[in-house]
Design a protein around this motif. Structure first.
Motif, mmCIF file in Angstrom:
data_model
loop_
_atom_site.group_PDB
_atom_site.id
_atom_site.type_symbol
_atom_site.label_atom_id
_atom_site.label_comp_id
_atom_site.label_asym_id
_atom_site.label_seq_id
_atom_site.Cartn_x
_atom_site.Cartn_y
_atom_site.Cartn_z
ATOM 1 N N ARG A 69 0.278 -1.295 -0.180
ATOM 2 C CA ARG A 69 0.133 0.382 -0.130
ATOM 3 C C ARG A 69 0.607 1.120 -0.003
ATOM 4 O O ARG A 69 0.336 2.198 0.166
ATOM 5 C CB ARG A 69 -1.047 -0.082 1.139
ATOM 6 N N ILE A 70 2.099 1.503 -0.796
ATOM 7 C CA ILE A 70 2.870 2.031 -0.606
ATOM 8 C C ILE A 70 3.624 2.849 -1.439
ATOM 9 O O ILE A 70 3.211 1.849 -2.548
ATOM 10 C CB ILE A 70 4.571 2.029 -0.183
ATOM 11 N N GLY A 71 2.926 3.987 -1.776
ATOM 12 C CA GLY A 71 3.275 4.156 -3.929
ATOM 13 C C GLY A 71 4.405 5.428 -3.613
ATOM 14 O O GLY A 71 4.875 6.100 -2.727
ATOM 15 N N MET A 72 5.185 4.893 -4.699
ATOM 16 C CA MET A 72 7.233 5.500 -4.842
ATOM 17 C C MET A 72 7.161 6.270 -6.047
ATOM 18 O O MET A 72 6.674 5.358 -6.762
ATOM 19 C CB MET A 72 7.986 4.589 -3.931
ATOM 20 N N PHE A 73 7.435 7.021 -5.808
ATOM 21 C CA PHE A 73 8.158 8.358 -7.202
ATOM 22 C C PHE A 73 9.775 8.176 -6.693
ATOM 23 O O PHE A 73 10.334 8.511 -5.203
ATOM 24 C CB PHE A 73 7.338 9.370 -6.912
ATOM 25 N N VAL A 89 -7.487 4.246 -3.875
ATOM 26 C CA VAL A 89 -7.834 3.503 -2.811
ATOM 27 C C VAL A 89 -6.845 2.674 -1.988
ATOM 28 O O VAL A 89 -6.356 1.790 -1.492
ATOM 29 C CB VAL A 89 -9.167 2.824 -2.893
ATOM 30 N N SER A 90 -5.674 1.856 -3.307
ATOM 31 C CA SER A 90 -4.981 0.870 -3.182
ATOM 32 C C SER A 90 -3.689 1.059 -2.037
ATOM 33 O O SER A 90 -2.371 0.464 -1.744
ATOM 34 C CB SER A 90 -4.582 0.631 -4.031
ATOM 35 N N THR A 91 -3.255 2.888 -2.565
ATOM 36 C CA THR A 91 -2.034 3.626 -1.697
ATOM 37 C C THR A 91 -2.850 4.441 -0.477
ATOM 38 O O THR A 91 -2.884 4.780 -0.256
ATOM 39 C CB THR A 91 -1.578 4.934 -2.534
ATOM 40 N N SER A 92 -1.392 3.686 1.246
ATOM 41 C CA SER A 92 -1.717 4.684 1.948
ATOM 42 C C SER A 92 -0.934 5.317 2.436
ATOM 43 O O SER A 92 -1.395 6.614 3.478
ATOM 44 C CB SER A 92 -2.414 3.579 3.264
ATOM 45 N N SER A 93 0.784 5.665 2.051
ATOM 46 C CA SER A 93 1.328 6.242 1.745
ATOM 47 C C SER A 93 2.072 6.394 1.057
ATOM 48 O O SER A 93 2.242 5.318 -0.209
ATOM 49 C CB SER A 93 1.929 6.105 3.420
ATOM 50 N N VAL A 94 3.050 7.450 1.327
ATOM 51 C CA VAL A 94 3.495 7.812 0.211
ATOM 52 C C VAL A 94 4.925 8.470 0.610
ATOM 53 O O VAL A 94 5.266 8.887 1.248
ATOM 54 C CB VAL A 94 3.217 8.985 -0.589
ATOM 55 N N LEU A 95 6.020 7.340 -0.440
ATOM 56 C CA LEU A 95 7.651 8.065 -0.325
ATOM 57 C C LEU A 95 7.905 8.795 -2.102
ATOM 58 O O LEU A 95 7.545 8.120 -2.815
ATOM 59 C CB LEU A 95 8.175 6.225 -0.386
ATOM 60 N N LEU A 96 8.787 9.728 -1.159
ATOM 61 C CA LEU A 96 8.880 10.304 -2.768
ATOM 62 C C LEU A 96 11.058 9.945 -2.500
ATOM 63 O O LEU A 96 11.526 10.437 -1.505
ATOM 64 C CB LEU A 96 8.836 11.656 -2.575
#
Length: 892
Positions: free
Chosen positions: A352-356, A402-409
Motif C-alpha cells: 500500500r505504498i506509492g513511490m516516486f 484506494v490502493s495507496t495508504s502512504s507515499v514515499l518520494l
C-alpha cells in the motif's frame, strides 16, 4: 498592443500552453494564426449540422474565404481567438470580440468527436486570462437554449453568471474576476484530469515494447522479460524492425503495424530514433509513453536538451504524457494489471505504498531496499529527467487511489514548489508523505532537470516540507525507516512513549534518545531480566500497553540465550495488534519486519499492524519521532487565510507607477515615503522618519515629531555593528539632542551625522525582523526572526510560503529558537504575539498580491507588550518572471 497605425499586436507566445483534458489526454492551446485557414476549414466541415447551427444560429455548411480570413486574422487585443490543437488538427476554437472598453462577446466551438473531454472549460480559462491581460473584465455570450453544453461550461466555471432569455436566445453575462469558487473549480478539474492521465499510464490494456531485441541484457529485452515474469494481464507486443520474433513473440516493424489499440509504449531505442517512434505512436493513438532511452537532457549537452524538448512537445501535442526520458520504468502491483514495465528483475510485492523516484540510476537500489524490508508497493514511477510527468502528477493520482495508504518520494529537484506545496498539503492531510530530497547542501539541480534558480536558503526548503505536512528524511535508509512505520502502524495519538525490554542498557539508550528529541517518557523504562521467559515478557508488555498515559511503545530486546526470540516477538506483535498503539522495536539486530512481528494478512506486505524492527534504539526512536510529529501536524487545525482590510488597488497603482518610471534593469528601491505608503495600503504603519544632515535640521525635526526622539546614523557601513554605538535613544529635549549629535560625530566621524535619521522614541521592546522575497523558483517567501547579531549568525529564521493561514503565521513566530525573548525571558514583559502575527500576516498578504515586490525588509521592528513599531522599511521593486501555479491550467 495595437499600434497607432492599426496593425495587430505582436503574437502573444505566452498564451501558448499544453493542457491535460478531463480524460487524461493532452492538447496544445495557442492563439490562432493566418496559416490556420485550411485547418479551420477542415474543422468546420467535419462538424455536424447541429453543432454548426448551435454556433452560428443558422445552417452554415462551409466557411467562405472571407470568413476564413476574418476568423484567422485577429489583432490579439480587441479580437482574440485561441485554438486547441491535437497533432495537426484543430479540435476546439474560442474567441472574443470586444464590445466596449471592459466587455467582450465570447463564443466556443468544440469538435463533435472531442466533446465531453473538458475542452470547453479549459478554453474558457485561457480566453478569460487573455481577456484580463487586455483589460476586459466581463464576458457576454448568446446561445440557443438547446446548446446545453455551452451553457453548462459557463455555469460550471465557478463565475457568477447572469442569464436572460429573449427571442429564443439565452444571453449569458459574467464578471471575469477570479473568485474563490472559480479557483476551486479549476483546481478540482486539474486534479481529476492529471490523476486520470496517470491512471492511463498505470492501467494499460495493451503494452508495446519498442526496441526489444533478441540480444539478452539489453534494455528493451529486459523490460519485456520483466513484464512477462510479473504476469502482465493485458496484451503484450514487440516492435523491432530488424527481427521477425523476439523471445518467442512476433516482432512488428513499427507501432503502426501492431494489431489493435495500444495504450502504453515502452520506448527503448537510441535517442535519435525516439522522435520517429513518438510520431508513430501518435498516429496509432497510443495514450502514454515510458521512455527508458538515454541521450537527452541528462548528458548536459544542448543537443540532448533539444531532443528532450522536442520529445515532450511532440508527445503532448498528440495527446500523450511522457514518463522520462532516462526512466527506470513504472510498476503497478494491482492484481488486475500486474504491470512491471521497469528494469527491476523482480516486481515489488503488493503493498500500500506509492513511490516516486526521480533518479533512474537509483531505481533498482530503491526497489531492492523496499524488498529487503518486506515492504510492498502499490505503484512505483521513475521519472528520470522529469521532462513531463512529475511528482505533482503522482500526488494528484495517489490522493484518490484506494490502493495507496502512504507515499514515499525521492526528489532531486522540485520544478513547481508552489504547486507541490498545495498538492502535498492536501494529500498529507489524508495519507503520510515521506520525502528525501538530495542536493540540499548545494541547492544544485540535476543535469537534465529544467528548474529555475533559487535564492532561498536550504532552511526554506525544509520549511516548505513542514508547511505541507511532508515528513522529510536525510537518507534512503531513513526514507524506508519511516516508510515502513507509517505503512504498518497507526499514527501516534500523542508524544508519550513507554519503553519495554530485557536490557537496562538498551532501555536507558532508548530513554536518552527520546529525551534528545523532546518526546515525553511515560515513566522509567520497564525491563525484565535478560533470561526472562516469554510469559514474563508478556506480563511486562501487558503492563505497559494497558497504561492510559502511553501513546507509543518502543520494545527493545537483546538476543536471549534461553528464551526463544520468536516467542518474544509474538508477544510484542500480539499486544501491538490488540491495543492499537504505535509500536517500534529493536529486535535481534533486525532491520525491517521479522516474520514473528508481522500482523494478520490483509492483502498488503507487510500487513497493516506489523511491527517494524530497527538495528539500534536510536533508529527506532528517530522513525517514531517523525511519525509523531506528522501525527501532530494532522491533528493541528489548518487555520484560515485572514481576510484583511487592505487597499490592494492603491498598492498596485503605486508599484506600477514606480516601475514605469524606472530605467536600466527596472530594479528600483522605493523612497522611504513610498515604502511607508505601500505598507500602509496593507495596514502596516512605519514610524515617521526624518533624514537630516545638520544639527539645526535635527532640532527642527525633533520639534515637529515631538520629544523624546532617537538619533541614529543612516550610513549603511556604520549601522547595526556591535562594535559601534550608532544610535542615541530617549533624547528628551534639544539639549540632549545636541549632545547626542556631538557624540556621534566624535565617535563615528563627520559622515555619520551628515547622513542621519531622526525618529520619535518608540516603546521599548524586542527587535524582530520580517522579510519577504520573490524567489524565481519558490515565488513569494516570507521569513521571521528575532533581531540581533546572534540570531543572524545562527540562522535563527523561520520561513513560509504565502498564502499563509493563521496556523502558518503562528508556527512562524513561535518557531524561532529565540522565542523565550518574546515570551518573558528572565522576568521581562512578554510581547504582544498577536500583534507580531498580524504584522507577519499583512506582509505575507502584500507579498502574495504583488510579485513585483522583489524584496521587502522590516528591520528593526520593536515588539512590546503594546504591539509593534516598524522603525525601518526597505522595499525593492522589479519585474518578475511569471509565477508557477498561477493562472489557467497548464503543464510546465
Amino acid at each position: 498592443m495595437v499600434d497607432e497605425d492599426g496593425s495587430a499586436a505582436a503574437y502573444p507566445a505566452s498564451w501558448e500552453a499544453d493542457v491535460v483534458l478531463g480524460d487524461g489526454g493532452t492538447a496544445h492551446l495557442r492563439p490562432i494564426r493566418p496559416s490556420d485557414a485550411d485547418a479551420l476549414a477542415r474543422f468546420h466541415d467535419a462538424q455536424s449540422e447541429e453543432s454548426v447551427y448551435a454556433r452560428f444560429f443558422a445552417p452554415y455548411p462551409h466557411l467562405s474565404q472571407r470568413d476564413l480570413h476574418r476568423f484567422t486574422h485577429v489583432d490579439h487585443r480587441d479580437r482574440v481567438a485561441l485554438v486547441a490543437v491535437i497533432g495537426e488538427d484543430i479540435v476546439g476554437v474560442v474567441r472574443y470580440d470586444k464590445i466596449n472598453a471592459s466587455q467582450a462577446e465570447v463564443a466556443f466551438n468544440i469538435a463533435d468527436s472531442h466533446q465531453g473531454r473538458g475542452l470547453g472549460s479549459v478554453l474558457l480559462e485561457h480566453i478569460a486570462a487573455a481577456a484580463r491581460d487586455r483589460g476586459i473584465t466581463r464576458f457576454f455570450a448568446e446561445t440557443l437554449p438547446t446548446n446545453t453544453r455551452m451553457i453548462k461550461v459557463f455555469e460550471d466555471a465557478g463565475y457568477r453568471v447572469a442569464r436572460d432569455y429573449d427571442d429564443g436566445v439565452v444571453a449569458v453575462d459574467f464578471d471575469l474576476t477570479p473568485t474563490e469558487n472559480s479557483l476551486a473549480v479549476m483546481r478540482s478539474r486539474e486534479h481529476r484530469a492529471e490523476a486520470q492521465s496517470i491512471l492511463r499510464l498505470l492501467f494499460p490494456r495493451h503494452v508495446a515494447v519498442v526496441g526489444a531485441s533478441r540480444a539478452y541484457r539489453t534494455v528493451g529485452r529486459t523490460v519485456l522479460a520483466n513484464l512477462e515474469a510479473a504476469g502482465f494481464s493485458g496484451e503484450l507486443s514487440v516492435v523491432n524492425p530488424g527481427a521477425l520474433e523476439v523471445a518467442g513473440r512476433p516482432a512488428y516493424p513499427t507501432v503502426l503495424d501492431v494489431p489493435g489499440e495500444v495504450d502504453l509504449a515502452i520506448v527503448a531505442v537510441p535517442a535519435e530514433a525516439v522522435g520517429a517512434v513518438v510520431l508513430d505512436c501518435a498516429q496509432k493513438g497510443v495514450r502514454g509513453l515510458v521512455v527508458l532511452s538515454v541521450g537527452f537532457g541528462e548528458d548536459g549537452a544542448e543537443e540532448g536538451r533539444r531532443r528532450q524538448r522536442d520529445l515532450v512537445r511532440l508527445a503532448r501535442s498528440h495527446g500523450m504524457r511522457v514518463v522520462g526520458p532516462s526512466s527506470f520504468g513504472v510498476v503497478n502491483t494491482d492484481p488486475a494489471v500486474r504491470l512491471n514495465a521497469s528494469l527491476a528483475p523482480v516486481a515489488p510485492a503488493t503493498g500500500r505504498i506509492g513511490m516516486f523516484s526521480q533518479a533512474g540510476a537509483l531505481g533498482l537500489a530503491i526497489l531492492d531496499a523496499a524488498a529487503a524490508r518486506g515492504l510492498g508497493l502499490s505503484t512505483f514511477v521513475s521519472a528520470g529527467n522529469r521532462a513531463d510527468v512529475s511528482v505533482n502528477d503522482l500526488l494528484q493520482y495517489w490522493q484518490d487511489d484506494v490502493s495507496t495508504s502512504s507515499v514515499l518520494l525521492y526528489l532531486e529537484s522540485i520544478g513547481n514548489p508552489r504547486k507541490f506545496t498545495r498538492l502535498a498539503r492536501r494529500l498529507a492531510a489524508l495519507k503520510p508523505v515521506v520525502a528525501l530530497r538530495s542536493g540540499r547542501a548545494s541547492q544544485g539541480v540535476p543535469v537534465g532537470h529544467s528548474v529555475r534558480e533559487s535564492r532561498v536558503p536550504r532552511e526554506a526548503v525544509d520549511a516548505l516540507f513542514r508547511q505541507a505536512g511532508v515528513i522529510r528524511v536525510e537518507s534512503i535508509s531513513q526514507l524506508f525507516d519511516v516508510g515502513q512505520l507509517v505503512a504498518t502502524q497507526p499514527l501516534p495519538e500523542g508524544d508519550r512513549v513507554a519503553v519495554v525490554g530485557n536490557s537496562d542498557a538498551l532501555g536507558l539508550l532508548t530513554a536518552d534518545a527520546l529525551e534528545s528529541w523532546r518526546m515525553q517518557l511515560a515513566g522509567a523504562p520497564c525491563s525484565v531480566r535478560p533470561e526472562a521467559t516469554a510469559e514474563e515478557f508478556a506480563a511486562a508488555v501487558e503492563q505497559v500497553y494497558a497504561r492510559d498515559d502511553v501513546d507509543s511503545v518502543v520494545a527493545v530486546f537483546m538476543p536471549p540465550l534461553v528464551t526463544p526470540g520468536q516467542d518474544v516477538a509474538a508477544v510484542v506483535a500480539s499486544a501491538a495488534q490488540r491495543y492499537g498503539k504505535t509500536t517500534v522495536s529493536t529486535f535481534l539486530g533486525i532491520r525491517g519486519v521479522p516474520e514473528q512481528l508481522r500482523g494478520e494478512p490483509d492483502g498488503a506486505l507487510p500487513p497493516r499492524g506489523s511491527v517494524p524492527s530497527y538495528p539500534t534504539p536510536e533508529e527506532a526512536v528517530r522513525a517514531l519521532v517523525a511519525a509523531s510529529r506528522y501525527a501532530a501536524w494532522r491533528r493541528k487545525p489548518r487555520g484560515t487565510v485572514a481576510e484583511l482590510d487592505v487597499d490592494a488597488a492603491g498598492a498596485r497603482e503605486l508599484v506600477e507607477a514606480r516601475l514605469a518610471a524606472a530605467d536600466g534593469d527596472g530594479r528600483v528601491r522605493l523612497a522611504h515615503d513610498d515604502a511607508a505608503r505601500l505598507l500602509a495600503c496593507y495596514g502596516v504603519r512605519v514610524e515617521p522618519t526624518v533624514f537630516v544632515s545638520t544639527v539645526g535640521e535635527a532640532v527642527a525635526a525633533a520639534r515637529r515629531l515631538g520629544y523624546p526622539v532617537v538619533l541614529k546614523t543612516a550610513v549603511p557601513a556604520l549601522r547595526s555593528r556591535p562594535d559601534l554605538s550608532d544610535v542615541r535613544l530617549d533624547l528628551a529635549d534639544s539639549s540632549a539632542l545636541v549632545r547626542a549629535w556631538s557624540e556621534l560625530r566624535t565617535s563615528l566621524g563627520e559622515g555619520a551625522v551628515r547622513d542621519a535619521i531622526l525618529q520619535r522614541m518608540a516603546p521599548v521592546g524586542v527587535p524582530v525582523v520580517v522579510q519577504a522575497l520573490e524567489d524565481p523558483l519558490f515565488g513569494p517567501t516570507v521569513s521571521f526572526g528575532v533581531g540581533g547579531v546572534a540570531s543572524e549568525l545562527l540562522g535563527d529564521r523561520t520561513y513560509r510560503f504565502p498564502p499563509l493561514t493563521s496556523t502558518d503565521v503562528a508556527d512562524m513566530v513561535r518557531g524561532v529558537k529565540a522565542l523565550p525573548l518574546l515570551t518573558g525571558h528572565r522576568g521581562s514583559t512578554p510581547v504582544d504575539l498577536a500583534a507580531v502575527e498580524d504584522l507577519v500576516a499583512r506582509v505575507a498578504a502584500l507579498k502574495d498580491d504583488l510579485p513585483e515586490v522583489g524584496e521587502l525588509v522590516l528591520d528593526p521592528v520593536l515588539a512590546s507588550g503594546g504591539g509593534t513599531s516598524v522603525l525601518r522599511a526597505v522595499v525593492w521593486l522589479e519585474r518578475p518572471d511569471a509565477r508557477e501555479d498561477v493562472g489557467p491550467r497548464r503543464l510546465a
